[in-house]
Design a protein around this motif. Structure first.
Motif, mmCIF file in Angstrom:
data_model
loop_
_atom_site.group_PDB
_atom_site.id
_atom_site.type_symbol
_atom_site.label_atom_id
_atom_site.label_comp_id
_atom_site.label_asym_id
_atom_site.label_seq_id
_atom_site.Cartn_x
_atom_site.Cartn_y
_atom_site.Cartn_z
ATOM 1 N N THR A 58 2.590 1.729 -3.246
ATOM 2 C CA THR A 58 1.573 2.006 -4.602
ATOM 3 C C THR A 58 1.118 3.605 -4.289
ATOM 4 O O THR A 58 0.720 4.121 -5.396
ATOM 5 C CB THR A 58 0.519 1.051 -4.779
ATOM 6 O OG1 THR A 58 -0.137 0.873 -3.488
ATOM 7 C CG2 THR A 58 1.299 -0.097 -5.318
ATOM 8 N N THR A 59 0.900 3.801 -3.000
ATOM 9 C CA THR A 59 0.105 5.279 -2.921
ATOM 10 C C THR A 59 1.342 6.150 -2.632
ATOM 11 O O THR A 59 0.876 7.572 -2.937
ATOM 12 C CB THR A 59 -0.726 5.331 -1.408
ATOM 13 O OG1 THR A 59 0.186 4.859 -0.498
ATOM 14 C CG2 THR A 59 -1.649 4.325 -1.854
ATOM 15 N N ALA A 60 2.464 6.097 -2.209
ATOM 16 C CA ALA A 60 3.420 6.980 -1.893
ATOM 17 C C ALA A 60 5.012 6.375 -2.142
ATOM 18 O O ALA A 60 5.797 6.165 -1.145
ATOM 19 C CB ALA A 60 3.383 7.449 -0.530
ATOM 20 N N LYS A 120 0.853 -1.116 -0.083
ATOM 21 C CA LYS A 120 -0.094 0.093 0.133
ATOM 22 C C LYS A 120 0.752 1.254 0.056
ATOM 23 O O LYS A 120 0.468 2.022 -0.692
ATOM 24 C CB LYS A 120 -0.966 -0.016 1.249
ATOM 25 C CG LYS A 120 -1.982 1.227 1.294
ATOM 26 C CD LYS A 120 -3.006 1.263 2.366
ATOM 27 C CE LYS A 120 -3.765 2.266 2.293
ATOM 28 N NZ LYS A 120 -4.660 2.327 3.512
ATOM 29 N N LYS A 121 1.929 1.397 0.874
ATOM 30 C CA LYS A 121 2.681 2.425 1.119
ATOM 31 C C LYS A 121 3.605 2.779 -0.426
ATOM 32 O O LYS A 121 3.700 3.631 -0.931
ATOM 33 C CB LYS A 121 3.612 2.043 2.048
ATOM 34 C CG LYS A 121 4.776 3.558 2.216
ATOM 35 C CD LYS A 121 5.597 3.413 3.440
ATOM 36 C CE LYS A 121 6.446 4.752 3.465
ATOM 37 N NZ LYS A 121 7.207 4.667 4.573
#
Length: 150
Positions: free
Chosen positions: A15-17, A12-13
């Motif tokens: 892909t988002t940041a 998640k980290k």
């Protein structure tokens, strides 16, 4: 012990940041296999290159360090010329601790493009060229970037 939640949090980290200059793609079939596209940093002989890094998480992740390799040749003292291994003081498996994360791992790989570590060289000839003939090193790195980092 299963660390799927930890890995999913890192996905998640990433892909988002993601780290600046990196794009992440997880394998659709294995949560432990990742492809990372690194754009060569501006102001370096690697600028404009697209470096394809394969990253594999070991079964004991996060207790074991990820294994990374470029899928193509990279002219760099800390990368075996066929791209098969990335090494530096910051990326040594023996220095990996469970609180380390993939975001920082990728940042450290990108930092190697900006600041090679000739004292931890895998390619001694390239390290000596970096130290003693910087202009020649930069010319060779630019050429390999044009030829292989597409």
């Amino acid at each position: 012990m299963n660390y799927t939640n930890r890995i999913q949090g890192e996905i998640k980290k990433m892909t988002t940041a993601p780290p600046a200059g990196a794009r992440f793609e997880q394998s659709p079939t294995d949560i432990r296999d990742w492809n990372i596209l690194i754009t060569g940093p501006e102001g370096t002989p690697y600028a404009g290159g697209h470096f394809h890094l394969k990253l594999k998480l070991p079964d004991n992740y996060p207790h074991g360090a990820p294994v990374a390799s470029f899928t193509h040749k990279v002219y760099h003292p800390n990368v075996v010329q066929d791209g098969s291994l990335v090494c530096s003081e910051k990326l040594e498996a023996s220095k990996w601790i469970p609180t380390s994360n993939l975001h920082n791992f990728v940042v450290n790989v990108i930092d190697l493009f900006r600041t090679p570590e000739p004292d931890h060289a895998l390619e001694e000839q390239i390290a000596q060229e970096y130290i003693n003939e910087k202009k020649k090193y930069e010319e060779n790195a630019r050429k390999w970037t044009r030829d292989f980092a597409k």
